[in-house]
Design a protein around this motif. Sequence first.
Motif, PDB file in Angstrom:
ATOM      1  N   ALA A  78       0.872  -1.182   0.000  1.00  0.00           N
ATOM      2  CA  ALA A  78       0.000   0.000   0.000  1.00  0.00           C
ATOM      3  C   ALA A  78       0.903   1.224   0.000  1.00  0.00           C
ATOM      4  CB  ALA A  78      -0.916   0.004   1.213  1.00  0.00           C
ATOM      5  N   ASP A  82      -2.583   7.121  -1.639  1.00  0.00           N
ATOM      6  CA  ASP A  82      -3.487   6.485  -2.603  1.00  0.00           C
ATOM      7  C   ASP A  82      -4.940   6.510  -2.135  1.00  0.00           C
ATOM      8  OD1 ASP A  82      -1.337   5.995  -4.191  1.00  0.00           O
ATOM      9  OD2 ASP A  82      -1.243   3.841  -3.832  1.00  0.00           O
ATOM     10  N   TRP A  95      -1.254   0.109   7.960  1.00  0.00           N
ATOM     11  CA  TRP A  95      -0.081  -0.704   7.624  1.00  0.00           C
ATOM     12  C   TRP A  95       0.222  -1.700   8.740  1.00  0.00           C
ATOM     13  CZ3 TRP A  95       2.986  -0.973   3.292  1.00  0.00           C
ATOM     14  CH2 TRP A  95       4.162  -1.709   3.423  1.00  0.00           C
ATOM     15  N   ILE A 108      -7.336   0.162   0.793  1.00  0.00           N
ATOM     16  CA  ILE A 108      -6.545   0.423  -0.412  1.00  0.00           C
ATOM     17  C   ILE A 108      -5.327  -0.492  -0.367  1.00  0.00           C
ATOM     18  CG2 ILE A 108      -5.130   2.290   0.600  1.00  0.00           C
ATOM     19  CD1 ILE A 108      -6.594   2.519  -2.903  1.00  0.00           C
ATOM     20  N   GLY A 109      -4.975  -1.097  -1.501  1.00  0.00           N
ATOM     21  CA  GLY A 109      -3.812  -1.979  -1.535  1.00  0.00           C
ATOM     22  C   GLY A 109      -4.180  -3.431  -1.300  1.00  0.00           C
TER      23      GLY A 109
END
Length: 200
Positions: A78, A82, A95, A108-109
Amino acid sequence: MSTDFYLVRHAIKEKDAGDVSISVEGLEQAHVTARYLNKFPISRIFSSPLKRAKQTAQIIGKAAKIPFVEDIRLRERANWGDLPGQTFEEFVDMWNQCTRERDFLPPIGDSARRAGERLSSCLIELSVEFPCESIVIVTHGGLITDFLLNEFSQDELNHTHSNFINEQSNLIAECSITRISCVGKEFKLFEFANITHLSC
């Protein structure tokens, strides 16, 4: 007939959101790394599509006189910026959750496990297409870690660092080199996050 891979984390980037460039310090790092890699019989260079990786790959490629090729599978798990409106603190929390819960799918990711699978599939495909070659892969620290956790046992990883699982987010420095080989679908780890070339 193994293919050797040099997994290079991109150079130090600018501290900002989005698809940022490498910093002035990162430029110097990338040039030092390029000179070091020029000692090896590198035949191909592949890069994440993010700017910081492409700039690092371009410098390595110029020294080796080899053009680099982008591969979307080499993007990071990620990237901050974004997800519109996401603060850096929110990104770090996301994260860290992905790191703790490897199958957690962020907004996202990719999940950590899925990201590692992307890199595995890329390396296996390249090893079939280019057997017995030495290939530089310019990518991201998180993706390299996700791949290692998928492919190697905790005992194997603890030989590289005694507390690999807990310290994983801090172990792969910018422009470090992790050297592995691939035969079929089997990986061997020879060198982990080496940065000795940066202090020469």
